[in-house]
Each structure stands twice: as C-alpha cells, then as structure tokens.
Design an enzyme around this catalytic site. Structure first.
Site, PDB file in Angstrom:
ATOM      1  CG  ASP A 191      -5.766   1.564   8.465  1.00  0.00           C
ATOM      2  OD1 ASP A 191      -5.901   2.435   9.333  1.00  0.00           O
ATOM      3  OD2 ASP A 191      -5.084   1.731   7.446  1.00  0.00           O
ATOM      4  CG  HIS A 226      -7.087  -1.248   5.061  1.00  0.00           C
ATOM      5  ND1 HIS A 226      -5.802  -1.442   5.496  1.00  0.00           N
ATOM      6  CD2 HIS A 226      -7.167   0.050   4.661  1.00  0.00           C
ATOM      7  CE1 HIS A 226      -5.124  -0.304   5.379  1.00  0.00           C
ATOM      8  NE2 HIS A 226      -5.926   0.607   4.871  1.00  0.00           N
ATOM      9  CG  ASP A 270      -1.408   1.520   5.337  1.00  0.00           C
ATOM     10  OD1 ASP A 270      -2.587   1.333   5.688  1.00  0.00           O
ATOM     11  OD2 ASP A 270      -0.911   2.651   5.204  1.00  0.00           O
ATOM     12  N   GLY A 274       0.843  -1.193   0.000  1.00  0.00           N
ATOM     13  CA  GLY A 274       0.000   0.000   0.000  1.00  0.00           C
ATOM     14  C   GLY A 274       0.873   1.234   0.000  1.00  0.00           C
TER      15      GLY A 274
END
Length: 278
Positions: A106, A80, A77, A9
């Site tokens: 997250d 999610h 990241d 990410g």
C-alpha cells in the site's frame, strides 16, 4: 525448505490462513496487530501465532522475535503511516534471512497527508525506499560517504538507527504498483564483481586489455550535488525556504497595504479576463 513468516497487520486474519495453505512447509507464521480484538481470532493451524501490540515498538519486537529469531518473509501491511513503515524496516530487516524478502504494501498511502505523506515531502515511505535504491549503488557515489550517511535525515525525524551492516545486505529492490519488495543477501553477493576481460586483441580500446578488468570511477568531490557533509541539505533547505516563503506570504496578506489594495487587484483581474475574451 521450511520458512518463517511475519506479517504486520492482521485485521481479520484471512491472509494468515492463506499463507498457512500456500506455505505448507512453513515452520512459523507470525502475525502482529495493534488491535486487541485480534486476540479473539482462532486458527486451526497451530503454526499461526498472533502478537498484540505496536510492531514499531521495542517491547512488541521482543515478543515477535521470541516466536522466531529470524524470518524468510516479512510483510508490512500495517498502519501504512510513513513513520511506522520506516521504523518497522529499521527494526525487522536485520532479522530477515539471506535471500529473504521484505515486502511493503500500500505504497499509495505515501502520497497522502493522512498517512504522513505527500508527493514532495522528503520523509515518506517512498522517499525512504528511493534512498535505498541509492544505497545499492553506493560504490559509484564517488565521495567519501558511508551508506548510512544518506538516511541521517530519516534517523533524525523518526528516531531510528539502521547499521551499515544491514544496508550492505540490500541486494535487490523491486517496485510494482503500491508494493515494494526488498531482497536481502550476504554483502559479498550484492557486488557486481570484477569485470572479466576476454580475448587477446583490443583493437578499438587497447587500454581495456592492459587493465585486466580493473575498474575506476570518477571522483565526485567537486560535484556540487554529491559533495555535501549533510546528505539531506537539499531537502532541508527546500523545506526551510518553503516555510520562510509561507510566513512571508502570510505577513503580506495580513498587512494593511495588501488589504487596502484588494479592490484594485480585483478590478485588474476582472479587466484582464475581459480583455482576454474580447
């Protein structure tokens, strides 16, 4: 010590630049993102590399591993979504160095339907991480099950495979709000070891001295909540019962008798509320 870092990410690439400044002796800082526009990102630090692709897919993994065969820090990241997070762990945890840390960010998304989550849905990211907590305590289960037996449901649902060798190397799991950190270590270091019995006199419990630190744990074969060939039986049974109940409710709602008695139920409810406020 030089480290290799992987972040799944990338978005606008800001975190990769932060890592390059924080880890000044890092050898490689690899980012991966499914968004092809991330290819346009330009970094002044030659240690930063960006791979374009779905990190949960084998072909993208090959590109990532070609940049570095192992990593000291892996950060998820990305999307999610529970499926992606769990697939990523299965793919990349084996490439984490001993004493390395795997971070999942997250975690709040694990409770949302939009990210394949839900408080009571058993196959979420948080649900998977809870299983890893149980796996750390494998020596105390008291039943003849291997560590990977506990995650068979996740393997079936998401088409993954995590070997016992990797699960044996989970040393520590830490949770803070929306973040989980998993530390890896050699298998022999994940055990609490043999207790040390000191002193010459055991006045209260004499047997402790005679045992010389040997520890035995109670057999749990007779424990209904431990002795099952299918570790996911509770979750599967609950999901099955829930589906059956929902189907039963729908049949009742669509039945002729339910529709014809609707006015009666309405007046019963109205009468009950009227009585309550008198």
């Amino acid at each position: 010590m030089p480290i290799n870092l992987l972040e799944i990410g990338v978005q606008n690439g800001g975190s990769l630049e932060i890592w390059s400044q924080y880890f000044k002796k890092a050898a490689k800082i690899v980012g991966c993102d499914i968004n092809s526009r991330c290819k346009e990102l330009i970094f002044s630090d030659p240690r930063i590399r960006v791979i374009i692709g779905d990190a949960s897919q084998e072909d993208t993994k090959k590109q990532i591993i070609s940049e570095s065969s192992t990593f000291n820090l892996i950060i998820d990241d990305g999307s999610h979504k529970s499926s992606d997070v769990i697939k990523n762990f299965a793919l990349y945890f084996p490439y984490l160095e001993n004493n390395g840390i795997y971070i999942v960010e997250d975690l709040h998304c694990s409770y949302w339907k939009e990210f394949e989550g839900g408080l009571y849905y058993p196959y979420t990211t948080v649900g998977f991480l809870k299983k890893l907590v149980d796996i750390i305590h494998h020596p105390y289960w008291g039943v003849a099950m291997k560590r990977d037996d506990l995650i068979r449901g996740f393997e079936k649902v998401y088409g993954i495979r995590i070997e016992n060798e990797s699960l044996c190397q989970i040393y520590k799991i830490e949770f803070v709000n929306s973040i989980c950190m998993i530390t890896k270590s050699a298998e022999e270091e994940t055990s609490i070891g043999k207790p040390i019995v000191a002193g010459k006199v055991a006045q209260v419990i004499p047997g402790v001295k005679d045992s010389e630190g040997a520890v035995s744990f109670p057999d749990q074969k007779g424990n209904f909540w431990s002795n099952e060939t299918n570790p996911d039986f509770v979750e599967e049974k609950l999901l099955q019962q829930l589906a059956e109940k929902e189907e039963e409710i729908e049949k009742i709602k669509n039945s002729f008798s339910w529709k014809i008695t609707k006015p009666i139920r309405f007046f019963q409810k109205l009468l009950k509320n009227t009585t309550k406020y008198q």
